[in-house]
Write a protein that holds these residues in place. Structure first.
Motif, PDB file in Angstrom:
ATOM      1  N   LEU A  34       0.950  -1.294   0.134  1.00 36.14           N
ATOM      2  CA  LEU A  34      -0.056  -0.075   0.200  1.00 36.14           C
ATOM      3  C   LEU A  34       1.054   1.321  -0.001  1.00 36.14           C
ATOM      4  N   LEU A  44      -8.268   2.032   5.092  1.00 30.57           N
ATOM      5  CA  LEU A  44      -8.159   0.494   4.849  1.00 30.57           C
ATOM      6  C   LEU A  44      -9.326  -0.144   5.567  1.00 30.57           C
ATOM      7  N   ARG A 215      -8.600   7.316  -1.119  1.00 23.46           N
ATOM      8  CA  ARG A 215      -8.442   6.069  -1.887  1.00 23.46           C
ATOM      9  C   ARG A 215      -8.681   5.095  -0.645  1.00 23.46           C
ATOM     10  N   TYR A 217      -8.325   1.079   0.504  1.00 26.50           N
ATOM     11  CA  TYR A 217      -7.851  -0.380   0.183  1.00 26.50           C
ATOM     12  C   TYR A 217      -8.922  -1.323   1.066  1.00 26.50           C
ATOM     13  N   VAL A 224      -4.417  -7.095  -0.217  1.00 22.09           N
ATOM     14  CA  VAL A 224      -5.406  -6.073  -0.725  1.00 22.09           C
ATOM     15  C   VAL A 224      -6.150  -6.875  -1.930  1.00 22.09           C
ATOM     16  N   THR A 227      -9.092  -1.863  -4.646  1.00 27.01           N
ATOM     17  CA  THR A 227      -8.899  -0.503  -4.321  1.00 27.01           C
ATOM     18  C   THR A 227     -10.052   0.238  -4.728  1.00 27.01           C
TER      19      THR A 227
END
Lengths: 245, 308
Positions: A34, A44, A215, A217, A224, A227
């Motif tokens: 990441l 996250l 953004r 994840y 991951v 995204t």
């Protein structure tokens, strides 16, 4: 928007490459990548046990990384002690807030000064946190254990901010808070973004996080899976699919 | 009822002696409690630090050093030995279980005692006199009471040391870090609190207190042998547990209380029955622990286990 420019402007504020963490025989992270740019908020999300908290703990040096690399503004953090990492410009707001209940609000806040890279400027940093969370000034002589959950969360965020970090890690800051208080926390994150601090936000509130972060994840099973951008916030199908996969 | 030995003993003379003993035990309790706070380590070898200081006083006295120089050397030896113990033993074992660390301090205690014995028997006798500090054992008369000078010194040293420590813990940055580390070391480190600095400070303060106790105990017991301060350490460790080991001030109160109780019971027992002193003290300890297992001065329900 630029933060106080690190020397290597080309390097991201925080970069994690191929991170592997094992607890005994259990692999918690299997090659996680990441990236967090300067002044960015990155979310996250993911189901319980996906490795979100482990990622933050590995970045802070609280759990050892078996493989991979973690770089703060281009400099490797791997193998360094938690206090050394905390003193290099990265601060954590831990899950469950972890405030010191028997110390006063002011003492808790001042403890955060331990993570500052320079000796001076501490009073100003405390002052700025007081402006952001006036409750911490009003209740500064109270024992922190007497604060409500939302107030304790403000204290935990303030304690991290007085260290003047370039990168702020937050582990489920809205956990167990009333919806109105969750708004206060997200407003604070907006203010932190305006100050140019890069934020890595671990959250259970998936939709709100996707909409809020630059953004996000989506983690599942230690890696991951997706995204997402704010435009995906309405696309619950994709998220549900990834959660269940 | 003058026939009751307990009431008869509670005269001012006994109380003064008991306060003096309580002051020394409170100091030892602080020294043990400081290290326990940051390392969760019960340092059984604390008594051997005191013993090393006492031997330093004895040998410097025999070598004709002035008293002040002997006392200064006592502080140097105890502080250096304490630092070596931390660096060579405690630091590598820091992540081990409390049981491993406790057993290790037993090993250090016996090792240091054996070393002391080897050094001591070079002159074919066990025990070294420390004459230079003995003059402090003389009594002076205050309001009709026989008070040994060392009792006054012990009370003053304890009061000053505890006040300075309280100031350090509440008014300084390192003091704040030490208090935080004693509650939740992992979180303190995540905030940037340096583990090594905090632990080294606790070990240093603990050593300074041990050296002061060396002087006070050597005055009262000027024949230094390898088991010097061993009995006192065991009693203080018990006192610390009885007071409540997870807080510094309850541990300190526990140390004072057991010292004071020992002094009073010692005064209450007829001279030919003082061999029963430990039995009486430990019977009281068992009673206290049965009634208040988390510590005599601990707040209800806040035992260490529940706190973490």
């Amino acid at each position: 928007m630029m933060s106080e420019a690190p020397a290597q402007t080309s390097a991201p504020a925080l970069a994690v490459d191929g991170l592997v963490v094992r607890y005994g025989g259990v692999t918690a992270l299997r090659g996680l990548d990441l990236e967090l740019g300067a002044g960015e908020i990155v979310g996250l999300i993911g189901p319980n046990g996906a490795g979100k908290s482990t990622t933050l703990h590995a970045i802070m040096g609280a759990v050892p990384a078996h493989a991979g690399e973690i770089r703060l503004a281009g400099k490797s953090l791997r193998g360094r002690a938690p206090e050394a990492i905390a003193r290099s410009g990265i601060a954590l707001v831990p899950e469950g807030r972890r405030i010191f209940a028997e110390l006063t609000v002011d003492e808790n806040l001042r403890l955060g000064l331990s993570g500052r890279r320079t000796r001076d400027g501490g009073e100003e940093a405390v002052e700025r946190v007081h402006e952001m969370f006036p409750i911490l000034r009003d209740f500064r002589r109270r024992h922190a254990g007497t604060l409500s959950g939302g107030q304790q969360q403000q204290l935990a965020i303030g304690r991290a901010l007085v260290a003047a970090p370039d990168v702020l890690l937050l582990d489920e800051p809205s956990l167990g808070l009333a919806p109105k208080i969750v708004d206060v926390v997200f407003d604070a994150l907006g203010e932190i973004r305006r100050r140019g601090i890069s934020v890595l936000l671990v959250e259970q509130r998936a939709q709100r996080t996707v909409a809020f972060a630059d953004r996000t994840y989506l983690l599942a099973n230690g890696e991951v899976r997706l995204t997402l951008t704010p435009a995906d916030a309405g696309d619950t199908d994709a998220m549900v699919h990834a959660y269940l996969s | 009822m003058s026939g009751n030995p307990l009431l008869g003993a509670l005269d001012a003379q006994t109380l003064v002696d008991a306060v003096g003993l309580g002051a020394v035990y409170a100091l030892m309790a602080v020294g043990i409690g400081l290290v326990f706070g940051v390392l969760r380590l019960v340092n059984f070898a604390y008594g051997q630090l005191i013993m090393a200081g006492a031997y330093t006083l004895a040998f410097t006295s025999q070598a004709g050093w002035p008293t002040w120089a002997g006392i200064a050397m006592c502080f140097v030896v105890v502080i250096v030995l304490s630092g070596v113990m931390d660096r060579l033993v405690f630091r590598p074992l820091r992540t081990q279980s409390p049981a491993v660390m406790l057993v290790t301090t037993f090993a250090i205690a016996f090792l240091l005692q054996s070393v002391a014995l080897l050094v001591d028997v070079r002159d074919d006798t066990i025990g070294e006199p420390a004459a230079s500090v003995a003059s402090l054992n003389q009594a002076i008369t205050v309001w009709g009471l026989e008070v040994r000078k060392v009792t006054i010194v012990a009370v003053v040293v304890a009061a000053v040391a505890l006040s300075l420590l309280a100031l350090l813990l509440t008014r300084t940055r390192i003091g704040l870090q030490m208090r935080a580390a004693a509650t939740d070391f992992a979180t303190a480190r995540l905030l940037g609190v340096r583990a090594n600095t905090v632990i080294a400070t606790a070990v240093l303060l603990s050593a300074v207190i041990a050296a002061a106790v060396s002087v006070l105990l050597t005055v009262q017991n000027p024949l230094v042998a390898p088991d010097f301060a061993l009995k006192e350490t065991i009693i203080v460790l018990v006192g610390v547990v009885v007071g409540g080991i997870d807080r510094l001030w309850t541990a300190t109160l526990g140390g004072f209380a057991i010292g004071f109780a020992t002094g009073v019971i010692n005064g209450a027992l007829p001279t030919d029955k003082t061999v029963f002193l430990p039995s009486v003290v430990f019977a009281l300890v068992i009673l206290v622990l049965l009634i208040r297992p988390s510590g005599l001065f601990a707040r209800g329900g806040t035992s260490l286990v529940e706190r973490v």
